[in-house]
Design an enzyme around this catalytic site. Structure first.
Site, PDB file in Angstrom:
ATOM      1  N   SER A  33       0.826  -1.211   0.000  1.00 62.05           N
ATOM      2  CA  SER A  33       0.000   0.000   0.000  1.00 62.05           C
ATOM      3  C   SER A  33       0.860   1.261   0.000  1.00 62.05           C
ATOM      4  CB  SER A  33      -0.939  -0.002   1.208  1.00 62.05           C
ATOM      5  OG  SER A  33      -0.194  -0.099   2.416  1.00 62.05           O
ATOM      6  N   GLU A  34       2.001   1.226   0.691  1.00 58.92           N
ATOM      7  CA  GLU A  34       2.897   2.389   0.721  1.00 58.92           C
ATOM      8  C   GLU A  34       3.520   2.618  -0.652  1.00 58.92           C
ATOM      9  OE1 GLU A  34       5.151   5.644   2.184  1.00 58.92           O
ATOM     10  OE2 GLU A  34       3.319   4.631   2.841  1.00 58.92           O
ATOM     11  N   GLU A 110      24.598 -23.213 -13.259  1.00 61.04           N
ATOM     12  CA  GLU A 110      23.467 -22.309 -13.085  1.00 61.04           C
ATOM     13  C   GLU A 110      22.177 -23.022 -13.482  1.00 61.04           C
ATOM     14  OE1 GLU A 110      24.240 -18.722 -15.330  1.00 61.04           O
ATOM     15  OE2 GLU A 110      26.384 -18.893 -14.941  1.00 61.04           O
ATOM     16  N   LYS A 112      18.870 -23.539 -15.438  1.00 66.00           N
ATOM     17  CA  LYS A 112      18.424 -23.137 -16.777  1.00 66.00           C
ATOM     18  C   LYS A 112      16.952 -22.728 -16.681  1.00 66.00           C
ATOM     19  CE  LYS A 112      18.423 -24.608 -21.590  1.00 66.00           C
ATOM     20  NZ  LYS A 112      17.001 -24.341 -21.867  1.00 66.00           N
ATOM     21  N   ARG A 133      15.694 -12.942 -28.543  1.00 66.17           N
ATOM     22  CA  ARG A 133      16.784 -13.648 -29.213  1.00 66.17           C
ATOM     23  C   ARG A 133      16.525 -13.748 -30.715  1.00 66.17           C
ATOM     24  NH1 ARG A 133      17.482 -18.739 -30.879  1.00 66.17           N
ATOM     25  NH2 ARG A 133      19.612 -19.506 -31.077  1.00 66.17           N
ATOM     26  N   LYS A 283      29.113 -23.810 -17.401  1.00 64.13           N
ATOM     27  CA  LYS A 283      30.016 -22.916 -18.126  1.00 64.13           C
ATOM     28  C   LYS A 283      31.421 -23.009 -17.543  1.00 64.13           C
ATOM     29  CE  LYS A 283      26.287 -19.518 -18.702  1.00 64.13           C
ATOM     30  NZ  LYS A 283      25.807 -18.165 -18.328  1.00 64.13           N
ATOM     31  N   LYS A 307      19.815 -31.135 -20.110  1.00 65.10           N
ATOM     32  CA  LYS A 307      18.353 -31.098 -20.140  1.00 65.10           C
ATOM     33  C   LYS A 307      17.794 -32.211 -19.252  1.00 65.10           C
ATOM     34  CE  LYS A 307      16.535 -28.545 -22.453  1.00 65.10           C
ATOM     35  NZ  LYS A 307      16.161 -28.401 -23.856  1.00 65.10           N
ATOM     36  N   CYS A 401     -21.884 -43.853 -30.274  1.00 64.17           N
ATOM     37  CA  CYS A 401     -21.407 -42.507 -29.942  1.00 64.17           C
ATOM     38  C   CYS A 401     -22.019 -42.032 -28.622  1.00 64.17           C
ATOM     39  CB  CYS A 401     -21.784 -41.542 -31.063  1.00 64.17           C
ATOM     40  SG  CYS A 401     -21.374 -39.819 -30.702  1.00 64.17           S
ATOM     41  N   CYS A 419     -17.492 -41.442 -35.231  1.00 68.89           N
ATOM     42  CA  CYS A 419     -18.934 -41.290 -35.416  1.00 68.89           C
ATOM     43  C   CYS A 419     -19.150 -40.635 -36.773  1.00 68.89           C
ATOM     44  CB  CYS A 419     -19.527 -40.431 -34.306  1.00 68.89           C
ATOM     45  SG  CYS A 419     -21.278 -40.031 -34.571  1.00 68.89           S
TER      46      CYS A 419
END
EC number: 6.5.1.2
Length: 667
Positions: A33-34, A110, A112, A133, A283, A307, A401, A419
């Site tokens: 709120s501030e 790191e 991903k 990118r 890296k 991955k 069906c 069907c």
């Protein structure tokens, strides 16, 4: 005036500090709120005294003017992709190659982040431009949308000029709120936070992007001229010091064993994060060693992305629900005890068809293994038979069906039950939903629930009825106020002007997809000419096969369909192709009028970007390889399409050859 300027500067400092504490440090010192009160004060001052509004004012976070398009901009240095590793063996090979080239090495590990790669340019300490990118060489200028992300500093305290790159993402909490809002508005929810982030940053209205509550993690500096850092870890520490948001779950490790331990930890703990990750980036930490190793055409030699394997979880199959598609195909769906898979809660999963259910012996009541194919589409992998409760029976598909009770048939050569009742209500409703979809007539605001209400109240019975809708038809529906009705009627009116290919695709002719609709519309130009076409004529067209030709002619010869077309004409629905003809595109001789297939995983650009570029060169991009295919562009893990191309003697390019040709043409 001096007092006003002084107050503006004070508000800038306070809002920037409070925003940094909340969005970067995750440790706010004042209540929301501030912050909101101070922001409102600054907005009021800037409206009264626009001369005091600066490009880096905190008020730009709420979004500026709507843009007409995103400008294409060349990257100062290419935004390359990373090579991938999917197992320990591939990681060890990467490590061996590194050590053979530079000797002793330290790695930076790191998370991903599963989002959208962005590049941010700062000049004299001010954020001046942000790009996607794109294809790695050229990106789209999304500066105004990126300004709405609170975690991106609009100004830093030192007059440095550099480019920093990172990943814009949508926190899981924002994703849940956004999809709840979409479902409430009867809009298609996003499949995952990554798609939501990408879609949000491509909004032409920055105010919409601002509402999506995106964030960003920065992970690299493109130019170290103004930085003292000699390592990747040092560069990230420097970004921290300057007020950027970096991911603090990173870790320096001394060898490949440390890398494997880090991967093992986050494979187990990824669900505890408040955002999605899809792997680990490794890296070489030392920047001199990075420079020594250099780059391939598409990726740095000193980094690799591990991955995660598709996450599999166990839950209980409570029921099998059947749905009828617009072409009559009966699709079984597993109804599951809700379970989290790859970042989202899953309660339904595809079972594809009857044969798959029997092959995997999947039964109601079973404990089943569920995963997301490509981390997107949930599917049932198998039943755990040793946990099977007593008394369960093999699943039997119905003979009639579930919508209209017409007998189901299996057409020779197909696995699906179907069907074939043309009056089946489920098919008719699905056909209406398809007609208004984005790639068809694109009628915004006419969602599934509205269509179902209109159909079940007998207001619409076919697609033409949509163009006869009035305010009186729509106002009685649930959640339909006058403004919403006004917008919907305008969207319906606008849809009348769509080019012929949209109408053709929207009609839902069996086997007729987006590409083939484009081919037919461009070739015949009007619906009247199409109504006179023969199977023999259609088969002679490059991209039209026997089944499609028969399907189109049979559909258009039907007297009910001819009446439907007349009904559409009466309401001035466009029946003419008004797009750009391929023959009118200047294009490039290497691609113009050629039929091209993309297959495998592309690393330097998306399949959509590659297709769009090829079409600008006058090519026809198709999804299947035939003897008529001129060129196949094969990425990583290309499968049966590549094998088929080799069998036919079709010309084959690697992604590297394609990108090199792109660069040659663009230069």
């Amino acid at each position: 005036m001096g007092n006003i300027k002084s107050r503006v500067n004070e508000l800038h400092d306070l809002l920037n500090q409070y925003g940094y504490e909340y969005y970067v440090q995750d440790n706010p010192s004042v209540p929301d709120s501030e912050y909101d009160k101070l922001l409102r004060e600054l907005i009021d001052i800037e409206e009264a005294h626009p001369e005091f509004k600066s490009p880096d004012s905190p008020t730009v976070r709420v979004g500026g003017e709507v843009q007409s398009s995103f400008e294409k901009v060349n990257h100062d240095t290419p935004m390359l992709s990373l090579g991938n590793a999917f197992n320990e063996q591939e990681l060890r090979r990467f490590d061996q190659r590194i050590r053979e080239q530079v000797g002793s090495v330290e790695y930076m590990c790191e998370l991903k982040i599963d989002g959208l790669a962005v590049s941010l340019k700062y000049v004299e300490g001010r954020f001046v431009q942000g790009l996607t990118r794109g294809d790695g060489t050229t990106g789209e200028d999304i500066t105004e949308n990126l300004r709405t992300i609170h975690a991106i500093p609009l100004k830093i305290n030192e007059p440095l000029s550099f480019e920093v790159r990172g990943e814009a993402y949508m926190p899981r909490s924002s994703f849940i709120r956004l999809n709840e809002e979409k479902e409430k508005n009867e809009e298609q929810p996003f499949a995952n936070p990554r798609n939501a982030a990408a879609g949000s940053l491509r909004q032409l209205d920055p105010k919409l992007a601002a509402k999506r509550k995106l964030s960003v993690f920065l992970y690299s500096v493109n130019d170290f001229t103004d930085f003292d850092a000699t390592t990747q870890s040092g560069a990230l520490d420097e970004l921290d010091r300057l007020g950027f948001k970096t991911n603090h779950e990173r870790m320096r490790v001394g060898d490949i064993e440390g890398v494997l331990e880090y991967i093992e930890k986050w494979t187990k703990q990824r669900e505890q994060l408040s955002y999605d990750i899809d792997g680990i980036v490794i890296k070489v930490n030392d920047i001199e060693q990075q420079d020594e190793m250099g780059y391939t055409q598409k990726s740095p030699r000193w980094a690799i992305a591990y991955k995660f394997p598709a996450e599999e979880v166990v839950t209980t199959l409570q029921d099998i629900e059947l749905s009828i598609g617009r072409t009559g195909v009966v699709t079984p769906t597993a109804i599951l005890d809700p379970v989290r898979v790859a970042g989202t809660t899953v309660s339904r999963a595809s079972l594809h068809n009857e044969d798959l259910i029997h092959e995997r012996d999947i039964r109601i009541g079973d404990s089943v293994v569920v995963k997301k194919a490509g981390d997107i589409i949930p599917e049932v992998v198998k039943s755990i038979t040793e946990r099977r409760p007593e008394g369960t029976l093999p699943y039997s598909m119905p003979t009639h069906c579930p919508s209209c009770d017409h007998e189901l048939v299996r057409i020779e050569g197909e696995v699906a039950l179907r069907c074939i009742n043309p009056k089946c209500q489920a098919q008719l409703v699905e056909g209406l939903i398809h007609f208004v979809s984005r790639q068809a007539m694109n009628i915004d605001g006419l969602g599934t629930k509205i269509i179902q209400q209109l159909y079940h109240h007998n207001v619409i019975n076919d697609v033409a009825d949509i163009f006869y809708l009035t305010e009186d038809d729509l106002l009685p529906l649930e959640r339909m106020g006058s403004k919403k009705v006004e917008n919907l009627l305008k969207a319906i009116e606008d849809a009348k002007a769509n080019s012929l290919e949209h109408l053709l695709f929207g009609l839902g002719i069996r086997h007729l997809g987006v590409k083939a609709s484009q081919v037919l519309a461009e070739k015949y130009e009007t619906m009247d000419r199409l109504l006179e076409v023969t199977e023999e004529e259609l088969i002679s067209i490059h991209d039209i096969g026997d089944k499609l030709a028969q399907s189109v002619v049979t559909y258009l010869e039907n007297e009910d369909i001819k009446a439907l077309i007349e009904k559409l004409k009466y309401k001035n629905v466009n029946m003419v192709y008004n797009g750009i003809k391929t023959s009118d595109i200047e294009g490039h001789p290497d691609f113009k009028n050629k039929t091209i297939v993309l297959t495998g995983k592309l690393q330097q650009l998306t399949r959509k970007e590659a297709s769009a570029w090829l079409e600008l060169q006058g090519a026809k991009v198709t999804s299947s390889v035939t003897k008529k295919t001129d060129l196949v562009i094969a990425g990583e893990d290309a499968g049966s399409k590549l094998t088929k191309a080799e069998k036919f003697g079709t010309e084959i390019w690697t992604e590297e050859q394609f990108v090199a040709k792109q660069n040659e043409i663009s230069s």
